[in-house]
Design a protein around this motif. Sequence first.
Motif, PDB file in Angstrom:
ATOM      1  N   GLY A 168      22.004 -35.252 -38.155  1.00 13.29           N
ATOM      2  CA  GLY A 168      22.985 -34.542 -37.317  1.00 13.29           C
ATOM      3  C   GLY A 168      23.634 -33.373 -38.041  1.00 13.29           C
ATOM      4  O   GLY A 168      24.474 -32.685 -37.469  1.00 13.29           O
ATOM      5  N   ASN A 169      23.214 -33.141 -39.286  1.00 11.01           N
ATOM      6  CA  ASN A 169      23.813 -32.060 -40.085  1.00 11.01           C
ATOM      7  C   ASN A 169      22.754 -31.078 -40.561  1.00 11.01           C
ATOM      8  O   ASN A 169      21.653 -31.501 -40.953  1.00 11.01           O
ATOM      9  CB  ASN A 169      24.478 -32.636 -41.348  1.00 11.01           C
ATOM     10  CG  ASN A 169      25.560 -33.615 -41.006  1.00 11.01           C
ATOM     11  OD1 ASN A 169      26.605 -33.237 -40.500  1.00 11.01           O
ATOM     12  ND2 ASN A 169      25.297 -34.881 -41.249  1.00 11.01           N
ATOM     13  N   LYS A 174       9.021 -43.644 -40.965  1.00 10.01           N
ATOM     14  CA  LYS A 174       9.258 -42.196 -40.860  1.00 10.01           C
ATOM     15  C   LYS A 174       7.958 -41.510 -40.468  1.00 10.01           C
ATOM     16  O   LYS A 174       6.955 -41.613 -41.175  1.00 10.01           O
ATOM     17  CB  LYS A 174       9.768 -41.640 -42.206  1.00 10.01           C
ATOM     18  CG  LYS A 174       9.669 -40.109 -42.337  1.00 10.01           C
ATOM     19  CD  LYS A 174      10.648 -39.348 -41.488  1.00 10.01           C
ATOM     20  CE  LYS A 174      10.178 -37.951 -41.074  1.00 10.01           C
ATOM     21  NZ  LYS A 174       9.943 -36.969 -42.087  1.00 10.01           N
ATOM     22  N   LEU A 175       8.008 -40.830 -39.332  1.00  9.07           N
ATOM     23  CA  LEU A 175       6.853 -40.055 -38.871  1.00  9.07           C
ATOM     24  C   LEU A 175       7.223 -38.583 -38.921  1.00  9.07           C
ATOM     25  O   LEU A 175       8.267 -38.193 -38.377  1.00  9.07           O
ATOM     26  CB  LEU A 175       6.511 -40.415 -37.422  1.00  9.07           C
ATOM     27  CG  LEU A 175       5.997 -41.824 -37.139  1.00  9.07           C
ATOM     28  CD1 LEU A 175       5.913 -42.045 -35.630  1.00  9.07           C
ATOM     29  CD2 LEU A 175       4.621 -42.019 -37.776  1.00  9.07           C
ATOM     30  N   SER A 176       6.398 -37.783 -39.550  1.00 11.85           N
ATOM     31  CA  SER A 176       6.707 -36.348 -39.549  1.00 11.85           C
ATOM     32  C   SER A 176       6.292 -35.772 -38.205  1.00 11.85           C
ATOM     33  O   SER A 176       5.408 -36.316 -37.522  1.00 11.85           O
ATOM     34  CB  SER A 176       5.980 -35.638 -40.682  1.00 11.85           C
ATOM     35  OG  SER A 176       4.623 -35.544 -40.367  1.00 11.85           O
ATOM     36  N   GLY A 199      10.439 -32.931 -36.919  1.00 13.73           N
ATOM     37  CA  GLY A 199      10.318 -31.881 -35.908  1.00 13.73           C
ATOM     38  C   GLY A 199       9.487 -30.697 -36.358  1.00 13.73           C
ATOM     39  O   GLY A 199       9.412 -29.687 -35.674  1.00 13.73           O
ATOM     40  N   GLY A 200       8.863 -30.841 -37.524  1.00 19.85           N
ATOM     41  CA  GLY A 200       8.145 -29.710 -38.137  1.00 19.85           C
ATOM     42  C   GLY A 200       6.982 -29.184 -37.315  1.00 19.85           C
ATOM     43  O   GLY A 200       6.525 -28.065 -37.560  1.00 19.85           O
ATOM     44  N   GLY A 208      17.721 -36.238 -36.862  1.00 19.19           N
ATOM     45  CA  GLY A 208      17.940 -36.400 -38.306  1.00 19.19           C
ATOM     46  C   GLY A 208      19.292 -37.005 -38.611  1.00 19.19           C
ATOM     47  O   GLY A 208      19.680 -38.024 -38.034  1.00 19.19           O
ATOM     48  N   PHE A 262       9.605 -26.828 -34.977  1.00 17.45           N
ATOM     49  CA  PHE A 262      10.578 -25.903 -35.546  1.00 17.45           C
ATOM     50  C   PHE A 262      11.144 -26.415 -36.865  1.00 17.45           C
ATOM     51  O   PHE A 262      11.469 -27.586 -36.989  1.00 17.45           O
ATOM     52  CB  PHE A 262      11.746 -25.734 -34.547  1.00 17.45           C
ATOM     53  CG  PHE A 262      12.466 -24.437 -34.695  1.00 17.45           C
ATOM     54  CD1 PHE A 262      12.048 -23.313 -34.014  1.00 17.45           C
ATOM     55  CD2 PHE A 262      13.554 -24.332 -35.540  1.00 17.45           C
ATOM     56  CE1 PHE A 262      12.706 -22.098 -34.166  1.00 17.45           C
ATOM     57  CE2 PHE A 262      14.224 -23.129 -35.697  1.00 17.45           C
ATOM     58  CZ  PHE A 262      13.802 -22.004 -34.997  1.00 17.45           C
ATOM     59  N   ARG A 263      11.251 -25.508 -37.824  1.00 17.82           N
ATOM     60  CA  ARG A 263      11.928 -25.830 -39.089  1.00 17.82           C
ATOM     61  C   ARG A 263      12.954 -24.745 -39.373  1.00 17.82           C
ATOM     62  O   ARG A 263      12.609 -23.559 -39.401  1.00 17.82           O
ATOM     63  CB  ARG A 263      10.935 -25.819 -40.248  1.00 17.82           C
ATOM     64  CG  ARG A 263      10.150 -27.085 -40.419  1.00 17.82           C
ATOM     65  CD  ARG A 263       9.347 -26.991 -41.719  1.00 17.82           C
ATOM     66  NE  ARG A 263       8.099 -27.698 -41.607  1.00 17.82           N
ATOM     67  CZ  ARG A 263       7.962 -29.006 -41.705  1.00 17.82           C
ATOM     68  NH1 ARG A 263       9.025 -29.757 -41.938  1.00 17.82           N
ATOM     69  NH2 ARG A 263       6.791 -29.560 -41.598  1.00 17.82           N
ATOM     70  N   GLY A 264      14.183 -25.158 -39.603  1.00 18.08           N
ATOM     71  CA  GLY A 264      15.259 -24.194 -39.832  1.00 18.08           C
ATOM     72  C   GLY A 264      14.982 -23.267 -40.987  1.00 18.08           C
ATOM     73  O   GLY A 264      15.246 -22.064 -40.930  1.00 18.08           O
ATOM     74  N   THR A 310      17.013 -32.907 -44.137  1.00 17.49           N
ATOM     75  CA  THR A 310      15.692 -33.053 -43.522  1.00 17.49           C
ATOM     76  C   THR A 310      15.648 -34.420 -42.841  1.00 17.49           C
ATOM     77  O   THR A 310      16.522 -35.273 -43.056  1.00 17.49           O
ATOM     78  CB  THR A 310      14.584 -33.044 -44.584  1.00 17.49           C
ATOM     79  OG1 THR A 310      14.784 -34.209 -45.394  1.00 17.49           O
ATOM     80  CG2 THR A 310      14.618 -31.795 -45.439  1.00 17.49           C
ATOM     81  N   THR A 311      14.601 -34.625 -42.078  1.00 16.58           N
ATOM     82  CA  THR A 311      14.474 -35.942 -41.452  1.00 16.58           C
ATOM     83  C   THR A 311      14.048 -36.999 -42.481  1.00 16.58           C
ATOM     84  O   THR A 311      14.203 -38.185 -42.222  1.00 16.58           O
ATOM     85  CB  THR A 311      13.489 -35.905 -40.273  1.00 16.58           C
ATOM     86  OG1 THR A 311      12.278 -35.303 -40.689  1.00 16.58           O
ATOM     87  CG2 THR A 311      14.059 -35.127 -39.109  1.00 16.58           C
ATOM     88  N   ASP A 338      18.633 -24.803 -38.395  1.00 19.07           N
ATOM     89  CA  ASP A 338      18.552 -26.256 -38.572  1.00 19.07           C
ATOM     90  C   ASP A 338      18.952 -26.991 -37.287  1.00 19.07           C
ATOM     91  O   ASP A 338      18.388 -28.036 -36.958  1.00 19.07           O
ATOM     92  CB  ASP A 338      19.429 -26.702 -39.737  1.00 19.07           C
ATOM     93  CG  ASP A 338      18.767 -26.440 -41.089  1.00 19.07           C
ATOM     94  OD1 ASP A 338      17.530 -26.272 -41.122  1.00 19.07           O
ATOM     95  OD2 ASP A 338      19.482 -26.424 -42.103  1.00 19.07           O
TER      96      ASP A 338
HETATM   97  N1  UDP Z   1      17.040 -30.922 -39.668  1.00 16.14           N
HETATM   98  C1  UDP Z   1      18.364 -30.774 -40.030  1.00 16.14           C
HETATM   99  N2  UDP Z   1      19.083 -31.869 -40.412  1.00 16.14           N
HETATM  100  C2  UDP Z   1      18.545 -33.107 -40.460  1.00 16.14           C
HETATM  101  C3  UDP Z   1      17.195 -33.273 -40.115  1.00 16.14           C
HETATM  102  C4  UDP Z   1      16.464 -32.160 -39.721  1.00 16.14           C
HETATM  103  O1  UDP Z   1      18.903 -29.660 -40.001  1.00 16.14           O
HETATM  104  O2  UDP Z   1      19.256 -34.075 -40.806  1.00 16.14           O
HETATM  105  C5  UDP Z   1      16.279 -29.752 -39.179  1.00 16.14           C
HETATM  106  C6  UDP Z   1      15.691 -28.879 -40.268  1.00 16.14           C
HETATM  107  O3  UDP Z   1      15.724 -27.524 -39.837  1.00 16.14           O
HETATM  108  C7  UDP Z   1      14.266 -29.379 -40.344  1.00 16.14           C
HETATM  109  C8  UDP Z   1      13.964 -29.640 -38.894  1.00 16.14           C
HETATM  110  O4  UDP Z   1      15.166 -30.186 -38.390  1.00 16.14           O
HETATM  111  O5  UDP Z   1      13.390 -28.419 -40.895  1.00 16.14           O
HETATM  112  C9  UDP Z   1      12.806 -30.581 -38.623  1.00 16.14           C
HETATM  113  O6  UDP Z   1      12.878 -31.709 -39.471  1.00 16.14           O
HETATM  114  P1  UDP Z   1      11.846 -31.935 -40.696  1.00 16.14           P
HETATM  115  O7  UDP Z   1      11.493 -30.619 -41.316  1.00 16.14           O
HETATM  116  O8  UDP Z   1      12.427 -32.964 -41.580  1.00 16.14           O
HETATM  117  O9  UDP Z   1      10.590 -32.523 -39.907  1.00 16.14           O
HETATM  118  P2  UDP Z   1       9.197 -33.097 -40.462  1.00 16.14           P
HETATM  119  O10 UDP Z   1       8.828 -32.335 -41.705  1.00 16.14           O
HETATM  120  O11 UDP Z   1       9.389 -34.539 -40.749  1.00 16.14           O
HETATM  121  O12 UDP Z   1       8.264 -32.872 -39.313  1.00 16.14           O
END
Ligand code: UDP
Length: 241
Positions: free
Chosen positions: A136-137, A12-14, A54-55, A134, A58-60, A141-142, A74
């Motif tokens: 798909g929902n 898992k890579l952020s 995807g942080g 992620g 963009f973060r929902g 989070t990822t 999201d």
């Molecule tokens: N997200 C989502 N459903 C998922 C995975 C991700 O809605 O199953 C959206 C959510 O808005 C999240 C964004 O995608 O904030 C980016 O993913 P995440 O914050 O997990 O990324 P990371 O922190 O790993 O960079």
Amino acid sequence: MSDLRYKRVLLKLSGEALMGNQEFGIDPAVPARLAEEIRPVFDAGVQIAVVIGGGNIFRGVQVAAGGMDRAQGDSMGMLATVMNALALQDTFEHAGMDSRVMSAISMRQIAEPYIRRRAIRHMEKGRIVILAAGTGNPFFTTDTGAALRACEVNAEVLMKATNVDGVYDCDPKKNTDAVKYEKVTYDEVLTKNLKVMDAAAIALCRDNKMPIMIFDINADGGFRKAVEGENVGTIVYEKEN
Ligand code: UDP
């Protein structure tokens, strides 16, 4: 490479791991370095699936705080993970590592749809599978996506790459006396609210006995050592009774 502990891993890579020192987006030097970290493990024949966040884009939850519908935000966050996945694929292929992007949201022109058995087949054929969008929902989070996919593809371990070298009892950046755990149980992570992954991801791993290894992606050779079984960070596990 010495003896491998694991033959199939989920990494898992952020999204933030791709930013480098930038405030946003992708610093091209970072995926290139990640590819060099992954290459010895790939060359040794370890089957690798990568879940990318995807942080960095963009973060929902952030736009929801500003009044946008959470599910809409999201969806945008999940699209951000697809951008990162395509960037990673490009870097992997430049590094000579065959890869496929599979997306939980259908977008056939640029990524294969995620199909569990096909993802496993790609890995068996020596391709890195980059899993985008992620779960798909919305409202996930990822990290939860990573836990789910690790269980689905029968990975032996979920390796979460972070910017710290493991799990601490409190924030090591704010407390000089923070103590690092070598091992910690899923229940301790949940009850002490340790910052590892979100609770849904931890619970899914606990219920499916999926070990989680937290390690520092900035330490050279950390991924290789982790796959060899060295505890380079913290392991989250189920205590035997
Ligand atoms: N997200 C989502 N459903 C998922 C995975 C991700 O809605 O199953 C959206 C959510 O808005 C999240 C964004 O995608 O904030 C980016 O993913 P995440 O914050 O997990 O990324 P990371 O922190 O790993 O960079």
